[in-house]
Design an enzyme around this catalytic site. Structure first.
Site, PDB file in Angstrom:
ATOM      1  N   ILE A 430       0.855  -1.191   0.000  1.00 47.93           N
ATOM      2  CA  ILE A 430       0.000   0.000   0.000  1.00 47.93           C
ATOM      3  C   ILE A 430       0.893   1.245   0.000  1.00 47.93           C
ATOM      4  O   ILE A 430       0.407   2.363   0.003  1.00 47.93           O
ATOM      5  CB  ILE A 430      -0.976  -0.026   1.193  1.00 47.93           C
ATOM      6  CG1 ILE A 430      -2.093   0.979   1.010  1.00 47.93           C
ATOM      7  CG2 ILE A 430      -0.266   0.136   2.515  1.00 47.93           C
ATOM      8  CD1 ILE A 430      -3.272   0.786   1.940  1.00 47.93           C
ATOM      9  N   HIS A 431       2.213   1.037  -0.019  1.00 46.63           N
ATOM     10  CA  HIS A 431       3.174   2.151   0.015  1.00 46.63           C
ATOM     11  C   HIS A 431       3.909   2.240  -1.312  1.00 46.63           C
ATOM     12  O   HIS A 431       4.634   1.318  -1.679  1.00 46.63           O
ATOM     13  CB  HIS A 431       4.201   1.946   1.133  1.00 46.63           C
ATOM     14  CG  HIS A 431       3.602   1.830   2.502  1.00 46.63           C
ATOM     15  ND1 HIS A 431       4.245   1.241   3.560  1.00 46.63           N
ATOM     16  CD2 HIS A 431       2.406   2.236   2.985  1.00 46.63           C
ATOM     17  CE1 HIS A 431       3.472   1.282   4.632  1.00 46.63           C
ATOM     18  NE2 HIS A 431       2.350   1.874   4.307  1.00 46.63           N
ATOM     19  N   LEU A 432       3.736   3.348  -2.011  1.00 48.38           N
ATOM     20  CA  LEU A 432       4.386   3.541  -3.313  1.00 48.38           C
ATOM     21  C   LEU A 432       5.105   4.888  -3.311  1.00 48.38           C
ATOM     22  O   LEU A 432       4.564   5.875  -2.791  1.00 48.38           O
ATOM     23  CB  LEU A 432       3.356   3.520  -4.441  1.00 48.38           C
ATOM     24  CG  LEU A 432       2.497   2.271  -4.610  1.00 48.38           C
ATOM     25  CD1 LEU A 432       1.241   2.369  -3.785  1.00 48.38           C
ATOM     26  CD2 LEU A 432       2.140   2.092  -6.062  1.00 48.38           C
TER      27      LEU A 432
END
Lengths: 498, 134
Positions: A430-432
């Site tokens: 969910i981390h980009l």
């Protein structure tokens, strides 16, 4: 009170500053500029979903708030499921609002590697403080329930450091945002913090408005061309003329907009994520994870390389975990009160690419893990499984198709001796970030240390894409802090006139 | 019933037990959700799902002895999908996973299912704001 204004007859808009995107970066930019008296127009591709009608069911949230209805993934290299917000407030509307500062060694590493001036834990601290105050980053009072206690106990059993997590929340009598793991209190997403603040200061916001490209005149960006949908679903082409544009569309969309605008040098070539592998844990006693919200502790012993935490657990997210390998895991569905989901997240070396393809609205994302990344994931799963079994779990089932799980900690290491079976592992993130990383050398980095696009005037990038690399923690606090840094610099430089 | 709806019906969990009428209602609800999700997914993902599903339908037609999906039991349909994914080829497995994930998600959020489990139904939120300009 939010005042809605129609677009009737308007196809050309003007403003001092155009802010594209309303997530952690865009909202921070817009609120800061509006407070300074700047005429700000925000454009947001997704809809405005007020907090009082925010979906409580994932099946409603996915199509309304998530990019690609939640069905996004890297499709080249290592397949990894991705989660991105696409609504007013961006990713802050769908994340868990965990507030973590990037570790000092990571910040110092960024400053060294990318030659970032005035960039240190000390210079960023006041910016993090500003962000923390806005979202009321704080510890959640009361007993967090068994899923949190189990994670803390797992750390204690192994002699590892654990950290209680702060999150953006305020006390509220009406529990909301259960999808984000809030059992109590109200989540402090951008839609209830900085966006209302910006609007109260005179900023304008146009939702359901997709930016196609920037208006590039020679080497200067003078606004953007977009399509807005009105209340009847009719589409209207609009042109926005602005003296300054802040591009805050997020890690995948910012490089995509730049590429569609003919700006390609170093854009989208160093895309990073936090590859994450989940494990399903079963317990002899009921843990009722579905009633307790997100586990608010993390095992931080191996930070920043590796972190262990707990996932939001609802019946439906549990079902999603089982659906990864239904023939083996489906039988656990009736046991949902005895199950919890935890994860191991790594700070990777691998990078990916964001590529815009003509005719496709969404960019193609690729990502490739390095050998060291695979080893870290293997170590992460093995350590987490051993710790949870030591804390009382009866079975640990990793996100590996066909894997029956471990019931004995001594079997974990031998079983993973040859590494993770790469064709059967289900990874997600969910981390980009880091698709347009900041750096001093314009030959190497697409934006300068204050987010200004190399080789072009009139555009500043201020979102997750400017992070030099993966921070190893939830990125919202760092995105907000770097957005403040870019905006303060813009204001200090006389609104770009200097 | 369309092939996709038949497959969603085949992928519905057996637990909790529902009455035939309720199961039919829940199945229709899940199928509607899966179709909507696929329609909203990025074009390249949607294209991949379409190609794979077409390939699956051909595979199933042959595997089921030249019979159509609608003429066999839901168990046989589920077995056919599992057989399609059995070669451990990532895209084939991805098709089953996408369909199964969306089906299970919609199933476990349906009020009838939650009531059958003994959990309170989740509130259904009001439609999203349709106004575009603030």
């Amino acid at each position: 009170m939010i005042n809605f204004v129609g677009l009737d007859g308007t196809t050309n808009l003007t403003c001092d500053v155009l802010v594209i995107g309303t997530g952690a970066g865009g909202a921070s930019v817009a609120a800061t500029l509006a407070e300074a008296g700047v005429d700000v127009l925000m454009l947001e591709e997704g809809p405005h979903v007020p907090a009082d009608v925010a979906p409580q069911r994932l099946m409603e949230a996915l199509p309304r708030l998530w990019r690609g209805a939640g069905l996004s993934a890297t499709i080249a290299g290592t397949p990894i499921a991705l989660a991105e917000g696409r609504c007013v407030g961006g990713g802050t509307e769908i994340n868990s609002a965990i507030f973590q500062r990037a570790p000092e060694e990571v910040i110092e590493g960024w400053a060294r590697a990318n030659h970032l001036p005035a960039f240190s834990p000390q210079t960023l601290a006041p910016l993090y403080d500003r962000a923390a105050a806005i979202v009321n980053a704080s510890l959640t009072p009361g007993n967090q329930g068994p899923p949190t206690q189990i994670l803390v106990r797992a750390g204690e059993v192994m002699g590892w450091k654990t950290t209680v997590l702060e999150r953006g929340r305020r006390e509220s009598s009406s529990p909301r945002h259960q999808l984000s793991g809030f059992a109590t209190g109200a989540k402090q997403a951008m839609s209830v913090t900085l966006i209302p603040k910006a609007l109260a200061q005179g900023a304008r916001l146009l939702a359901n408005c997709r930016v196609h490209r920037l208006l590039v005149q020679r080497k200067r960006v003078a606004g953007a061309v977009a399509t807005s949908s009105d209340a009847q679903g009719r589409r209207r082409r609009i042109t926005v003329n602005a003296r300054q544009t802040f591009l805050c569309a997020g890690t995948t969309q910012t490089p995509s907009i730049l590429q569609r605008s003919g700006i390609r040098k170093n854009i989208g070539r160093s895309f990073q994520i936090h590859p994450t592998i989940r494990v399903l844990a079963t317990f002899p006693e009921a843990v009722d994870a579905h009633r307790h919200g997100l586990p608010l502790a993390a095992i931080t012993e191996f930070m920043p390389a590796l972190r262990f935490g707990g996932s939001v657990f609802t019946l439906s997210t549990f079902g999603l975990a089982l659906a990864e390998d239904w023939p083996l895991r489906g039988e656990y569905l009736p046991e949902y009160t005895h199950c919890a989901i935890y994860y191991a997240m790594i700070r990777p070396d691998g990078v990916g690419r964001v590529r815009t393809v003509p005719g496709l609205a969404e960019p193609i994302l690729s990502y490739r893990l390095t050998e060291r990344d695979w080893r870290r994931l293997r170590d992460g799963v093995a350590l987490l499984a051993r710790a949870l079994l030591g804390a009382g779990a009866t079975r640990i089932i990793p996100s590996i198709r066909g894997h029956p799980g471990w019931t004995d900690a001594s079997r974990v290491e031998p079983d993973l001796h040859h590494g993770l079976p790469r064709d059967r592992v289900a990874l997600m993130t969910i981390h980009l970030f880091a698709s347009c990383p900041m750096g001093r050398d314009p030959e190497l980095f697409p934006v300068d240390p204050w987010g200004r696009l190399a080789g072009f005037d009139g555009v500043i990038v201020a979102d997750g894409s400017v992070l030099p690399s993966a921070p190893g923690v939830n990125p919202q606090a760092t995105i907000m802090s770097l957005a403040y840094r870019a905006t303060d610099n813009y204001l200090d430089c006389g609104f770009g006139r200097a | 019933m369309a092939a996709l709806d038949l497959m969603v019906d085949a992928l519905l969990p057996d637990w909790p037990a529902l009455s035939a009428e309720s199961r039919s209602l829940v199945g229709a609800h899940c199928a509607h959700f899966v179709r909507k999700q696929i329609a909203l997914s990025p074009a390249h993902i949607r294209f991949g799902i379409s190609v794979l599903f077409t390939a699956f339908c051909t595979f199933a037609f042959l595997r089921l002895g030249m019979r159509r999906l609608g003429s066999v039991s839901r168990e046989q349909r589920a077995i056919a999908l599992r057989a399609f994914a059995f070669d451990q080829v990532s895209p084939f497995i991805a098709l089953e996973r996408v369909l199964r994930s969306m089906t299970v998600l919609a199933f476990l959020e349906h009020p009838d299912v939650l009531i059958a489990i003994g959990e309170p139904p989740l509130p259904i939120s009001a439609p999203a704001a349709t106004r575009t300009a603030v």
